[in-house]
Design an enzyme around this catalytic site. Structure first.
Site, PDB file in Angstrom:
ATOM      1  N   GLU A  35     -59.954 -30.354  54.228  1.00 33.07           N
ATOM      2  CA  GLU A  35     -60.916 -29.306  53.906  1.00 33.07           C
ATOM      3  C   GLU A  35     -62.031 -29.332  54.946  1.00 33.07           C
ATOM      4  O   GLU A  35     -62.560 -28.299  55.351  1.00 33.07           O
ATOM      5  CB  GLU A  35     -61.483 -29.557  52.503  1.00 33.07           C
ATOM      6  CG  GLU A  35     -62.248 -28.390  51.964  1.00 33.07           C
ATOM      7  CD  GLU A  35     -63.440 -28.814  51.161  1.00 33.07           C
ATOM      8  OE1 GLU A  35     -64.512 -29.048  51.757  1.00 33.07           O
ATOM      9  OE2 GLU A  35     -63.310 -28.902  49.932  1.00 33.07           O
ATOM     10  N   SER A  39     -65.622 -33.564  49.442  1.00 35.86           N
ATOM     11  CA  SER A  39     -64.154 -33.610  49.374  1.00 35.86           C
ATOM     12  C   SER A  39     -63.609 -33.486  50.790  1.00 35.86           C
ATOM     13  O   SER A  39     -63.928 -32.527  51.488  1.00 35.86           O
ATOM     14  CB  SER A  39     -63.600 -32.430  48.567  1.00 35.86           C
ATOM     15  OG  SER A  39     -64.127 -32.405  47.271  1.00 35.86           O
ATOM     16  N   ARG A  55     -61.001 -22.136  49.257  1.00 31.25           N
ATOM     17  CA  ARG A  55     -61.658 -22.753  50.424  1.00 31.25           C
ATOM     18  C   ARG A  55     -61.238 -22.054  51.723  1.00 31.25           C
ATOM     19  O   ARG A  55     -61.006 -22.695  52.748  1.00 31.25           O
ATOM     20  CB  ARG A  55     -61.318 -24.249  50.533  1.00 31.25           C
ATOM     21  CG  ARG A  55     -61.829 -25.064  49.391  1.00 31.25           C
ATOM     22  CD  ARG A  55     -63.355 -25.081  49.380  1.00 31.25           C
ATOM     23  NE  ARG A  55     -63.843 -26.087  48.477  1.00 31.25           N
ATOM     24  CZ  ARG A  55     -63.960 -25.917  47.159  1.00 31.25           C
ATOM     25  NH1 ARG A  55     -63.643 -24.750  46.611  1.00 31.25           N
ATOM     26  NH2 ARG A  55     -64.402 -26.887  46.398  1.00 31.25           N
TER      27      ARG A  55
HETATM   28  N1  EPU Z   1     -59.676 -37.876  38.919  1.00 34.16           N
HETATM   29  C1  EPU Z   1     -59.104 -39.095  38.731  1.00 34.16           C
HETATM   30  N2  EPU Z   1     -59.789 -40.209  39.182  1.00 34.16           N
HETATM   31  C2  EPU Z   1     -61.012 -40.112  39.786  1.00 34.16           C
HETATM   32  C3  EPU Z   1     -61.592 -38.847  39.967  1.00 34.16           C
HETATM   33  C4  EPU Z   1     -60.905 -37.744  39.518  1.00 34.16           C
HETATM   34  O1  EPU Z   1     -58.019 -39.219  38.202  1.00 34.16           O
HETATM   35  O2  EPU Z   1     -61.554 -41.161  40.180  1.00 34.16           O
HETATM   36  C5  EPU Z   1     -58.930 -36.695  38.469  1.00 34.16           C
HETATM   37  C6  EPU Z   1     -59.336 -36.232  37.082  1.00 34.16           C
HETATM   38  O3  EPU Z   1     -58.155 -35.819  36.433  1.00 34.16           O
HETATM   39  C7  EPU Z   1     -60.203 -35.042  37.372  1.00 34.16           C
HETATM   40  C8  EPU Z   1     -59.527 -34.487  38.597  1.00 34.16           C
HETATM   41  O4  EPU Z   1     -59.119 -35.623  39.344  1.00 34.16           O
HETATM   42  O5  EPU Z   1     -60.184 -34.123  36.312  1.00 34.16           O
HETATM   43  C9  EPU Z   1     -60.376 -33.567  39.423  1.00 34.16           C
HETATM   44  O6  EPU Z   1     -61.539 -34.221  39.863  1.00 34.16           O
HETATM   45  P1  EPU Z   1     -62.927 -33.443  39.950  1.00 34.16           P
HETATM   46  O7  EPU Z   1     -63.105 -32.569  38.776  1.00 34.16           O
HETATM   47  O8  EPU Z   1     -63.946 -34.477  40.253  1.00 34.16           O
HETATM   48  O9  EPU Z   1     -62.914 -32.523  41.196  1.00 34.16           O
HETATM   49  P2  EPU Z   1     -61.860 -32.001  42.247  1.00 34.16           P
HETATM   50  O10 EPU Z   1     -60.947 -31.035  41.574  1.00 34.16           O
HETATM   51  O11 EPU Z   1     -61.224 -33.085  42.980  1.00 34.16           O
HETATM   52  C10 EPU Z   1     -63.057 -29.903  43.193  1.00 34.16           C
HETATM   53  C11 EPU Z   1     -63.732 -29.530  44.490  1.00 34.16           C
HETATM   54  C12 EPU Z   1     -65.143 -30.055  44.570  1.00 34.16           C
HETATM   55  C13 EPU Z   1     -65.914 -29.581  43.342  1.00 34.16           C
HETATM   56  C14 EPU Z   1     -65.180 -30.079  42.099  1.00 34.16           C
HETATM   57  C15 EPU Z   1     -65.846 -29.650  40.820  1.00 34.16           C
HETATM   58  C16 EPU Z   1     -61.943 -29.378  46.116  1.00 34.16           C
HETATM   59  C17 EPU Z   1     -61.292 -29.970  47.311  1.00 34.16           C
HETATM   60  N3  EPU Z   1     -62.955 -30.045  45.620  1.00 34.16           N
HETATM   61  O12 EPU Z   1     -62.831 -31.281  43.240  1.00 34.16           O
HETATM   62  O13 EPU Z   1     -65.734 -29.493  45.718  1.00 34.16           O
HETATM   63  O14 EPU Z   1     -67.242 -30.026  43.372  1.00 34.16           O
HETATM   64  O15 EPU Z   1     -63.849 -29.562  42.090  1.00 34.16           O
HETATM   65  O16 EPU Z   1     -65.491 -28.342  40.532  1.00 34.16           O
HETATM   66  O17 EPU Z   1     -61.545 -28.300  45.665  1.00 34.16           O
HETATM   67  C18 EPU Z   1     -66.159 -29.988  48.033  1.00 34.16           C
HETATM   68  O18 EPU Z   1     -65.492 -29.015  48.301  1.00 34.16           O
HETATM   69  O19 EPU Z   1     -66.664 -30.753  48.916  1.00 34.16           O
HETATM   70  C19 EPU Z   1     -66.347 -30.319  46.643  1.00 34.16           C
HETATM   71  C20 EPU Z   1     -67.074 -31.360  46.313  1.00 34.16           C
END
Ligand code: EPU
Length: 335
Positions: free
Chosen positions: A330, A234, A163
């Protein structure tokens, strides 16, 4: 065309923010130069804002010229490595993903459904579902107001990180168009849990089109619909911590996920918000953490920047107190 006193609440997906002094539209180098000339005359800074999908604007008036890029053509050409697709900065990012998928071209299908423009994509090196812009990036052209010239930058010169890019570190240049290398043959990148689950359930994800559609579906189940909710996706970056700290936290929370990267262990903040702090749906005033993905902050209609800041600061403090991790936003602030 120059508009005056345009509320940022109409220009950002958070639907928050006071009036911007000027909003200029850009579709050519000449119009971008004219916007800078106007800003210099008025002694105001100039900021590009794209579709405003990653911006938290202050409630007070914003003394700046905001630049909205409107150029939006997409051109494909064959190269020795595959196909180069060159898109203007004002193109909607998802329109570009669809245009590539329609031609069966591989490379950016996992980035389907991300709101925002092509010109904003390199600024924070957008990423999702196991891929990021940098993976397909070829070059971009940007306007440098200091030299009044167009510069062509390679991926290395853009200094992409998680990012992050040179445009985030050294704002000022205006991205005019972006070229990516996409390929006629490719293989699905479906290792990300949300996608591999679909495959286990029997879905066939074997074309860029099928993957793009699956990603849009996964996203819409998890993220608030921008036509209904005020949000910028996010709100915080997922933090990267050192191995020692991760091992210590794991003693307390054995299930804590972590992904090794070149700079340390990346932790999904959503997991901490959910399992350590139990903050899904946590609300303060007119802002809250989205139930399905607590890393996403949502603002009620009529919420202010003060509401969102208060919630974000409170959440950051809770995380620090519980884990010792200092988190970073972010979403970018505009004031
Ligand atoms: N999780 C929980 N509870 C929840 C939701 C998630 O425990 O209610 C845990 C799970 O273990 C899950 C992990 O958090 O595997 C990660 O969640 P998720 O895969 O939904 O995504 P993220 O890693 O938080 C990142 C990006 C997103 C992108 C997703 C999918 C960042 C800050 N965010 O989120 O990007 O869409 O991966 O690849 O890196 C954005 O930048 O606005 C964005 C949406």
């Amino acid at each position: 065309m120059m508009r005056e006193n345009v509320p940022l609440s109409t220009l950002t997906t958070f639907r928050i923010g006071g009036p911007a002094r000027y909003v200029a539209q850009g579709n050519s180098v000449a119009s971008v130069k004219a916007a800078f000339a106007h800003a210099r005359e008025c002694r105001l800074p100039l900021y590009p804002i794209g579709q405003g999908s990653n911006i938290l604007a202050s409630d007070a008036s914003i003394a700046a010229v905001l630049l909205l890029m409107q150029n939006n053509s997409i051109a494909f050409s064959d190269t020795s490595e595959g196909v180069e697709v060159c898109a203007d900065a004002g193109t909607s990012w998802d329109a570009l993903v669809r245009a590539c998928a329609d031609k069966g071209l591989w490379g950016i299908e996992n980035l389907a459904g991300i709101p925002g423009t092509v010109g904003a994509a390199p600024v924070q090196n957008i990423g999702a579902y196991g891929s990021e812009l940098a993976d397909s990036f070829s070059w971009l052209e940007c306007y440098d107001p200091d030299t009044e010239t167009i510069q062509r930058l390679t991926g290395a010169e853009c200094a992409f990180g998680y990012r992050d890019s040179t445009f985030k570190q050294n704002p000022g240049r205006i991205i005019m168009r972006v070229a990516l290398t996409v390929t006629r043959s490719g293989s699905p990148r479906t290792q990300y849990a949300d996608l591999s689950r679909l495959i286990d359930a029997g879905e066939v994800l074997d074309t860029p089109h099928a993957i793009g559609e699956a990603v849009r579906r996964v996203r819409s189940a998890k993220f608030p619909d921008l036509t209904e909710y005020g949000t910028a996706g996010s709100f915080f970056k997922n933090p990267t911590i050192v191995l020692d700290q991760y091992t210590q936290l794991q003693q307390q929370y054995p299930e804590l996920p972590g992904f090794a990267t070149s700079t340390g262990i990346k932790i999904p903040l959503a997991w901490i918000l959910d399992h350590v702090l139990d903050l899904r749906g946590f609300r303060m005033g007119h802002a809250y953490l989205f139930q399905n993905q607590p890393l996403v902050l949502v603002a009620d209609a009529g919420a202010t920047c003060v509401d969102v800041d208060a919630l974000a600061n409170n959440v950051a403090e809770k995380i620090f107190n519980a884990t010792g991790i200092q988190i970073e936003r972010e979403v970018r602030s505009l004031s």
